[in-house]
Structure formats: C-alpha cells, structure tokens
Write a protein that holds these residues in place. Structure first.
Motif, PDB file in Angstrom:
ATOM      1  N   ALA A  58      -0.023   9.854  -1.983  1.00 31.65           N
ATOM      2  CA  ALA A  58       0.274   8.525  -1.452  1.00 31.65           C
ATOM      3  C   ALA A  58      -0.784   8.108  -0.442  1.00 31.65           C
ATOM      4  O   ALA A  58      -1.247   8.915   0.361  1.00 31.65           O
ATOM      5  CB  ALA A  58       1.645   8.532  -0.786  1.00 31.65           C
ATOM      6  N   PHE A  59      -1.151   6.843  -0.495  1.00 32.63           N
ATOM      7  CA  PHE A  59      -2.089   6.260   0.439  1.00 32.63           C
ATOM      8  C   PHE A  59      -1.455   5.018   1.064  1.00 32.63           C
ATOM      9  O   PHE A  59      -0.293   4.726   0.800  1.00 32.63           O
ATOM     10  CB  PHE A  59      -3.405   5.915  -0.282  1.00 32.63           C
ATOM     11  CG  PHE A  59      -4.129   7.145  -0.756  1.00 32.63           C
ATOM     12  CD1 PHE A  59      -5.052   7.784   0.070  1.00 32.63           C
ATOM     13  CD2 PHE A  59      -3.888   7.677  -2.010  1.00 32.63           C
ATOM     14  CE1 PHE A  59      -5.706   8.929  -0.353  1.00 32.63           C
ATOM     15  CE2 PHE A  59      -4.542   8.826  -2.447  1.00 32.63           C
ATOM     16  CZ  PHE A  59      -5.458   9.444  -1.605  1.00 32.63           C
ATOM     17  N   LYS A  60      -2.217   4.273   1.864  1.00 27.96           N
ATOM     18  CA  LYS A  60      -1.662   3.110   2.562  1.00 27.96           C
ATOM     19  C   LYS A  60      -1.207   1.995   1.635  1.00 27.96           C
ATOM     20  O   LYS A  60      -0.217   1.329   1.902  1.00 27.96           O
ATOM     21  CB  LYS A  60      -2.685   2.544   3.535  1.00 27.96           C
ATOM     22  CG  LYS A  60      -2.462   3.004   4.924  1.00 27.96           C
ATOM     23  CD  LYS A  60      -3.309   2.219   5.896  1.00 27.96           C
ATOM     24  CE  LYS A  60      -2.745   2.509   7.234  1.00 27.96           C
ATOM     25  NZ  LYS A  60      -3.436   2.493   8.375  1.00 27.96           N
ATOM     26  N   LYS A  61      -1.953   1.770   0.534  1.00 29.17           N
ATOM     27  CA  LYS A  61      -1.637   0.635  -0.328  1.00 29.17           C
ATOM     28  C   LYS A  61      -1.490   1.008  -1.800  1.00 29.17           C
ATOM     29  O   LYS A  61      -1.306   0.137  -2.635  1.00 29.17           O
ATOM     30  CB  LYS A  61      -2.714  -0.447  -0.185  1.00 29.17           C
ATOM     31  CG  LYS A  61      -2.770  -1.019   1.210  1.00 29.17           C
ATOM     32  CD  LYS A  61      -3.771  -2.125   1.325  1.00 29.17           C
ATOM     33  CE  LYS A  61      -3.768  -2.642   2.758  1.00 29.17           C
ATOM     34  NZ  LYS A  61      -4.649  -3.776   2.927  1.00 29.17           N
ATOM     35  N   HIS A  62      -1.609   2.297  -2.106  1.00 31.84           N
ATOM     36  CA  HIS A  62      -1.480   2.718  -3.504  1.00 31.84           C
ATOM     37  C   HIS A  62      -1.076   4.185  -3.597  1.00 31.84           C
ATOM     38  O   HIS A  62      -1.087   4.908  -2.610  1.00 31.84           O
ATOM     39  CB  HIS A  62      -2.797   2.482  -4.266  1.00 31.84           C
ATOM     40  CG  HIS A  62      -3.878   3.453  -3.918  1.00 31.84           C
ATOM     41  ND1 HIS A  62      -4.715   3.274  -2.849  1.00 31.84           N
ATOM     42  CD2 HIS A  62      -4.265   4.619  -4.505  1.00 31.84           C
ATOM     43  CE1 HIS A  62      -5.566   4.273  -2.774  1.00 31.84           C
ATOM     44  NE2 HIS A  62      -5.318   5.113  -3.766  1.00 31.84           N
ATOM     45  N   VAL A  63      -0.718   4.574  -4.808  1.00 33.12           N
ATOM     46  CA  VAL A  63      -0.442   5.967  -5.139  1.00 33.12           C
ATOM     47  C   VAL A  63      -1.524   6.394  -6.118  1.00 33.12           C
ATOM     48  O   VAL A  63      -1.913   5.615  -7.000  1.00 33.12           O
ATOM     49  CB  VAL A  63       0.965   6.101  -5.779  1.00 33.12           C
ATOM     50  CG1 VAL A  63       1.165   7.460  -6.405  1.00 33.12           C
ATOM     51  CG2 VAL A  63       2.043   5.810  -4.740  1.00 33.12           C
ATOM     52  N   ILE A  94      -2.341   3.384  -8.561  1.00 36.36           N
ATOM     53  CA  ILE A  94      -1.244   2.466  -8.850  1.00 36.36           C
ATOM     54  C   ILE A  94      -0.868   1.801  -7.529  1.00 36.36           C
ATOM     55  O   ILE A  94      -0.381   2.457  -6.606  1.00 36.36           O
ATOM     56  CB  ILE A  94      -0.027   3.206  -9.446  1.00 36.36           C
ATOM     57  CG1 ILE A  94      -0.451   4.015 -10.681  1.00 36.36           C
ATOM     58  CG2 ILE A  94       1.082   2.216  -9.783  1.00 36.36           C
ATOM     59  CD1 ILE A  94       0.584   5.028 -11.139  1.00 36.36           C
ATOM     60  N   LYS A  95      -1.130   0.486  -7.426  1.00 36.26           N
ATOM     61  CA  LYS A  95      -0.788  -0.252  -6.215  1.00 36.26           C
ATOM     62  C   LYS A  95       0.727  -0.378  -6.127  1.00 36.26           C
ATOM     63  O   LYS A  95       1.429  -0.335  -7.136  1.00 36.26           O
ATOM     64  CB  LYS A  95      -1.441  -1.631  -6.228  1.00 36.26           C
ATOM     65  CG  LYS A  95      -2.952  -1.588  -6.192  1.00 36.26           C
ATOM     66  CD  LYS A  95      -3.513  -2.994  -6.298  1.00 36.26           C
ATOM     67  CE  LYS A  95      -5.005  -2.957  -6.537  1.00 36.26           C
ATOM     68  NZ  LYS A  95      -5.511  -4.269  -6.950  1.00 36.26           N
TER      69      LYS A  95
END
Length: 123
Positions: A58-63, A94-95
């Motif tokens: 997981a990231f700030k705006k997407h996976v 994937i946003k």
C-alpha cells in the motif's frame, strides 16, 4: 520500515483508501490458491505456493500488486494501460478509485502457480 506480524495488522495500518483494495486482493489470492502460505515477506503481504507467487503493498494513493517479470501478456497490459493502470517491472499500480481487474489477477496467479509447479516437477 514498520514491522508487521501478520497481514491483518499490515492492512489495518494501511492508508484508509487502500484497505478495501488490499482486502479484495487478499480474498482473490486466497480463493484462487487456497493452499498458499500467507505471510509478511520483506515487510509486505506475500503468498507462496511451491515458491513465490504474488504480493501487494500500500502507498499513499495506490496499491501495488507484484507478480514478477515475464508473466503479463502484452495485450492484457495494453488494455489496462488504456484504462489508466500503470505498470512497473512485474508490478501493477491500482489507484484507490480504480477497480481491481479480477479476471486478470486470477490469470496471473494461475500462471505463477503453473510455473512453480513445473519448476518443482523438474527438480
């Protein structure tokens, strides 16, 4: 990097927008290969079945969904790029506002499992 004991704690600590995608990816993997071992590997959820299969982060705006290189067919990648998905070497972004391409994810998982089984059968 934060250390996690299990996938549940990893998902619980992820960005709120990422959690539904992470849960869905987890369910897709577990339903596609029920015998897969689920664990935290290199700090992220990863699944093993006769070898490495897939993982996600997981990231700030997407996976990010990781599957390894030379798995995704060019036409599948191109179709998804036209829909706004981004790719790296063996990963797909994937946003949070995008749908998970379930059929493609299952296809990737099944391809990786077949590759692992073939590799292990030749040993």
């Amino acid at each position: 990097m934060k250390k996690y004991d299990d996938v549940d704690s990893y998902i619980a600590d992820a960005e709120p927008g990422a959690r539904p995608l992470l849960e869905e990816l987890r369910e897709i993997v577990k339903s596609t290969i029920p015998k897969a071992e689920e664990k935290i590997w290199y700090g992220v959820p990863f699944y093993h079945y006769q070898g490495e299969v897939v993982g996600f982060d997981a990231f700030k705006k997407h996976v990010s969904f990781g599957y390894g290189k030379d798995i995704l067919e060019v036409q599948d990648r191109e179709k998804l790029e036209q829909k706004g998905y981004k790719f790296g070497k063996g990963t797909m972004q994937i946003k949070f506002d995008q749908k998970i391409p379930v059929m493609l994810i299952r296809k990737i998982i099944k391809t990786k499992v077949k590759m692992n089984e073939a590799k292990n059968a030749s040993k």
